[in-house]
Motif scaffolding. Structure first.
Motif, PDB file in Angstrom:
ATOM      1  N   PRO A 158       0.830  -1.216   0.000  1.00 58.39           N
ATOM      2  CA  PRO A 158       0.000   0.000   0.000  1.00 58.39           C
ATOM      3  C   PRO A 158       0.863   1.264   0.000  1.00 58.39           C
ATOM      4  CG  PRO A 158      -0.810  -1.576   1.603  1.00 58.39           C
ATOM      5  CD  PRO A 158       0.512  -2.099   1.117  1.00 58.39           C
ATOM      6  N   GLN A 159       0.421   2.270  -0.709  1.00 57.23           N
ATOM      7  CA  GLN A 159       1.211   3.487  -0.890  1.00 57.23           C
ATOM      8  C   GLN A 159       1.234   4.398   0.328  1.00 57.23           C
ATOM      9  OE1 GLN A 159       0.529   5.558  -4.555  1.00 57.23           O
ATOM     10  NE2 GLN A 159       0.368   3.679  -5.724  1.00 57.23           N
ATOM     11  N   ASN A 160       0.287   4.257   1.212  1.00 62.45           N
ATOM     12  CA  ASN A 160       0.173   5.210   2.330  1.00 62.45           C
ATOM     13  C   ASN A 160       0.904   4.754   3.591  1.00 62.45           C
ATOM     14  OD1 ASN A 160      -1.545   3.075   2.756  1.00 62.45           O
ATOM     15  ND2 ASN A 160      -3.156   4.301   3.680  1.00 62.45           N
ATOM     16  N   LEU A 161       1.780   3.781   3.505  1.00 58.42           N
ATOM     17  CA  LEU A 161       2.464   3.253   4.675  1.00 58.42           C
ATOM     18  C   LEU A 161       3.832   3.900   4.881  1.00 58.42           C
ATOM     19  CD1 LEU A 161       1.807  -0.594   4.238  1.00 58.42           C
ATOM     20  CD2 LEU A 161       0.448   1.074   5.521  1.00 58.42           C
ATOM     21  N   SER A 162       4.251   3.985   6.137  1.00 58.21           N
ATOM     22  CA  SER A 162       5.611   4.434   6.441  1.00 58.21           C
ATOM     23  C   SER A 162       6.584   3.336   6.001  1.00 58.21           C
ATOM     24  CB  SER A 162       5.760   4.686   7.942  1.00 58.21           C
ATOM     25  OG  SER A 162       5.744   3.445   8.635  1.00 58.21           O
ATOM     26  N   VAL A 163       7.859   3.638   5.995  1.00 56.94           N
ATOM     27  CA  VAL A 163       8.852   2.636   5.599  1.00 56.94           C
ATOM     28  C   VAL A 163       8.801   1.436   6.543  1.00 56.94           C
ATOM     29  CG1 VAL A 163      11.320   2.172   5.333  1.00 56.94           C
ATOM     30  CG2 VAL A 163      10.360   4.291   4.429  1.00 56.94           C
ATOM     31  N   ASN A 164       8.744   1.673   7.839  1.00 58.05           N
ATOM     32  CA  ASN A 164       8.657   0.552   8.790  1.00 58.05           C
ATOM     33  C   ASN A 164       7.411  -0.288   8.545  1.00 58.05           C
ATOM     34  OD1 ASN A 164      10.992   0.565  10.442  1.00 58.05           O
ATOM     35  ND2 ASN A 164      10.235   2.409  11.468  1.00 58.05           N
ATOM     36  N   GLU A 165       6.295   0.357   8.254  1.00 61.07           N
ATOM     37  CA  GLU A 165       5.057  -0.370   7.972  1.00 61.07           C
ATOM     38  C   GLU A 165       5.174  -1.165   6.673  1.00 61.07           C
ATOM     39  OE1 GLU A 165       1.704   2.490  10.077  1.00 61.07           O
ATOM     40  OE2 GLU A 165       2.499   3.049   8.103  1.00 61.07           O
ATOM     41  N   ARG A 166       5.853  -0.613   5.672  1.00 60.25           N
ATOM     42  CA  ARG A 166       6.057  -1.346   4.410  1.00 60.25           C
ATOM     43  C   ARG A 166       6.910  -2.587   4.636  1.00 60.25           C
ATOM     44  NH1 ARG A 166       7.793   3.348   0.304  1.00 60.25           N
ATOM     45  NH2 ARG A 166       7.558   4.768   2.048  1.00 60.25           N
ATOM     46  N   LEU A 167       7.957  -2.445   5.450  1.00 59.99           N
ATOM     47  CA  LEU A 167       8.812  -3.597   5.739  1.00 59.99           C
ATOM     48  C   LEU A 167       8.027  -4.673   6.496  1.00 59.99           C
ATOM     49  CD1 LEU A 167      12.112  -1.730   6.670  1.00 59.99           C
ATOM     50  CD2 LEU A 167      11.688  -3.102   4.611  1.00 59.99           C
ATOM     51  N   ARG A 168       7.202  -4.270   7.455  1.00 62.69           N
ATOM     52  CA  ARG A 168       6.362  -5.236   8.183  1.00 62.69           C
ATOM     53  C   ARG A 168       5.339  -5.873   7.239  1.00 62.69           C
ATOM     54  NH1 ARG A 168       6.863  -1.531  12.253  1.00 62.69           N
ATOM     55  NH2 ARG A 168       4.826  -0.586  11.942  1.00 62.69           N
ATOM     56  N   PHE A 169       4.790  -5.074   6.327  1.00 65.52           N
ATOM     57  CA  PHE A 169       3.840  -5.597   5.348  1.00 65.52           C
ATOM     58  C   PHE A 169       4.500  -6.716   4.538  1.00 65.52           C
ATOM     59  CE2 PHE A 169       2.093  -5.787   1.096  1.00 65.52           C
ATOM     60  CZ  PHE A 169       0.725  -5.829   1.324  1.00 65.52           C
ATOM     61  N   CYS A 170       5.721  -6.495   4.099  1.00 65.50           N
ATOM     62  CA  CYS A 170       6.441  -7.512   3.320  1.00 65.50           C
ATOM     63  C   CYS A 170       6.663  -8.781   4.139  1.00 65.50           C
ATOM     64  CB  CYS A 170       7.781  -6.967   2.831  1.00 65.50           C
ATOM     65  SG  CYS A 170       7.629  -5.666   1.592  1.00 65.50           S
ATOM     66  N   GLU A 171       7.007  -8.621   5.420  1.00 66.34           N
ATOM     67  CA  GLU A 171       7.243  -9.781   6.287  1.00 66.34           C
ATOM     68  C   GLU A 171       5.984 -10.622   6.480  1.00 66.34           C
ATOM     69  OE1 GLU A 171       8.733  -8.323  10.005  1.00 66.34           O
ATOM     70  OE2 GLU A 171      10.620  -7.637   9.121  1.00 66.34           O
ATOM     71  N   LYS A 172       4.817  -9.972   6.449  1.00 68.60           N
ATOM     72  CA  LYS A 172       3.569 -10.670   6.760  1.00 68.60           C
ATOM     73  C   LYS A 172       2.768 -11.095   5.531  1.00 68.60           C
ATOM     74  CE  LYS A 172       3.028  -8.319  11.154  1.00 68.60           C
ATOM     75  NZ  LYS A 172       2.215  -7.437  11.964  1.00 68.60           N
ATOM     76  N   ASN A 173       3.116 -10.613   4.356  1.00 72.19           N
ATOM     77  CA  ASN A 173       2.256 -10.836   3.188  1.00 72.19           C
ATOM     78  C   ASN A 173       2.940 -11.553   2.035  1.00 72.19           C
ATOM     79  OD1 ASN A 173      -0.471  -9.441   3.671  1.00 72.19           O
ATOM     80  ND2 ASN A 173       1.043  -7.998   4.454  1.00 72.19           N
ATOM     81  N   TRP A 174       3.845 -12.438   2.342  1.00 70.45           N
ATOM     82  CA  TRP A 174       4.462 -13.218   1.273  1.00 70.45           C
ATOM     83  C   TRP A 174       3.702 -14.529   1.103  1.00 70.45           C
ATOM     84  CZ3 TRP A 174       6.466 -17.973   2.478  1.00 70.45           C
ATOM     85  CH2 TRP A 174       6.704 -18.223   3.828  1.00 70.45           C
ATOM     86  N   TYR A 175       3.774 -15.091  -0.098  1.00 69.40           N
ATOM     87  CA  TYR A 175       3.039 -16.324  -0.343  1.00 69.40           C
ATOM     88  C   TYR A 175       3.834 -17.388  -1.074  1.00 69.40           C
ATOM     89  CZ  TYR A 175       2.392 -15.129  -5.255  1.00 69.40           C
ATOM     90  OH  TYR A 175       2.601 -14.823  -6.574  1.00 69.40           O
ATOM     91  N   LYS A 176       4.897 -17.035  -1.680  1.00 71.01           N
ATOM     92  CA  LYS A 176       5.603 -18.014  -2.491  1.00 71.01           C
ATOM     93  C   LYS A 176       7.097 -17.811  -2.325  1.00 71.01           C
ATOM     94  CE  LYS A 176       4.368 -17.737  -6.748  1.00 71.01           C
ATOM     95  NZ  LYS A 176       4.077 -17.698  -8.168  1.00 71.01           N
ATOM     96  N   VAL A 177       7.805 -18.908  -2.139  1.00 73.74           N
ATOM     97  CA  VAL A 177       9.250 -18.867  -2.024  1.00 73.74           C
ATOM     98  C   VAL A 177       9.842 -19.512  -3.276  1.00 73.74           C
ATOM     99  CG1 VAL A 177      11.269 -19.614  -0.712  1.00 73.74           C
ATOM    100  CG2 VAL A 177       9.142 -19.065   0.477  1.00 73.74           C
ATOM    101  N   PHE A 178      10.734 -18.810  -3.913  1.00 75.34           N
ATOM    102  CA  PHE A 178      11.461 -19.375  -5.043  1.00 75.34           C
ATOM    103  C   PHE A 178      12.851 -19.748  -4.548  1.00 75.34           C
ATOM    104  CE2 PHE A 178       8.188 -16.929  -7.071  1.00 75.34           C
ATOM    105  CZ  PHE A 178       7.785 -17.767  -8.104  1.00 75.34           C
ATOM    106  N   ASP A 179      13.064 -21.021  -4.442  1.00 75.26           N
ATOM    107  CA  ASP A 179      14.341 -21.548  -3.959  1.00 75.26           C
ATOM    108  C   ASP A 179      14.983 -22.316  -5.108  1.00 75.26           C
ATOM    109  OD1 ASP A 179      16.439 -22.849  -2.765  1.00 75.26           O
ATOM    110  OD2 ASP A 179      15.246 -23.754  -1.173  1.00 75.26           O
ATOM    111  N   ILE A 180      16.099 -21.829  -5.587  1.00 75.61           N
ATOM    112  CA  ILE A 180      16.705 -22.454  -6.765  1.00 75.61           C
ATOM    113  C   ILE A 180      17.431 -23.756  -6.439  1.00 75.61           C
ATOM    114  CG2 ILE A 180      16.914 -20.303  -8.038  1.00 75.61           C
ATOM    115  CD1 ILE A 180      19.891 -20.303  -7.342  1.00 75.61           C
ATOM    116  N   ILE A 181      17.482 -24.131  -5.172  1.00 67.00           N
ATOM    117  CA  ILE A 181      18.187 -25.359  -4.812  1.00 67.00           C
ATOM    118  C   ILE A 181      17.226 -26.497  -4.528  1.00 67.00           C
ATOM    119  CG2 ILE A 181      19.798 -26.347  -3.160  1.00 67.00           C
ATOM    120  CD1 ILE A 181      21.418 -24.062  -3.482  1.00 67.00           C
ATOM    121  N   GLY A 182      16.029 -26.390  -4.651  1.00 69.04           N
ATOM    122  CA  GLY A 182      15.238 -27.569  -4.376  1.00 69.04           C
ATOM    123  C   GLY A 182      13.834 -27.221  -4.155  1.00 69.04           C
TER     124      GLY A 182
END
Length: 182
Positions: A158-182
């Motif tokens: 979201p565009q209206n978040l502070s930098v700390n809020e954006r970083l927390r948003f990223c930590e809580k809203n991921w759904y897929k991990v791309f792991d090239i080793i397996g």
């Protein structure tokens, strides 16, 4: 490398034409969040933005992107004009017809980088705080190749978040991990 050279050069490429979906918003998030982390951990960094073949009718990144000062480093914007792009487009080996030649643009940044180490990434990547903390320790060895997993977000930051809020948003809203080793 002299003692004033950055520890790491971070290179991204883009252009302001919708390439990749809202490039100004993505690049602004990249700068806001990553510069915040670079400053928090006092990482000696040279951040290079290569603006490849900027469209004539759209503002250039240097005119519209805002960023805070790097405490230990600098942000550089390298503009590669259409005349250079056209030399590649008219070459039979590069005749893709695309307005962005991403890997050639990344090489432009690499060739001008002054850091001891180089990290080439994309402008929609927000670094994890643990990664920046690790990089800031200065323990990278030139005897190894480093990689990390990529986590994708469920939705745009979201565009209206502070930098700390954006970083927390990223930590809580991921759904897929791309792991090239397996």
């Amino acid at each position: 490398m002299d003692r004033h050279s950055p520890y790491i050069s971070v290179i991204v490429v883009s252009r302001n034409d919708g390439y990749g979906g809202n490039p100004v918003y993505r690049l602004q998030n990249f700068l806001d969040c990553n510069i915040f982390l670079f400053n928090k951990y006092m990482l000696s960094v040279e951040l290079i933005i290569v603006e490849w073949n900027p469209p004539k009718d759209n503002p250039k990144f240097k005119e519209i992107i805002n960023y805070t000062k790097l405490e230990k480093g600098e942000v550089k914007i390298i503009e590669v004009p259409s005349i250079v792009h056209n030399e590649f487009v008219h070459n039979k080996f590069f005749n893709s017809g695309k307005p962005m030649l991403e890997y050639i643009a990344k090489n432009v940044g690499i060739r001008r980088a002054k850091g001891k180490f180089i990290l080439v990434t994309n402008p929609d990547i927000i670094f994890n705080e643990n990664l920046v903390r690790f990089l800031s320790k200065g323990v990278i060895s030139d005897k190894y190749f480093y990689r990390t997993n990529r986590y994708d977000l469920k939705k745009d930051i979201p565009q209206n978040l502070s930098v700390n809020e954006r970083l927390r948003f990223c930590e809580k809203n991921w759904y897929k991990v791309f792991d090239i080793i397996g």
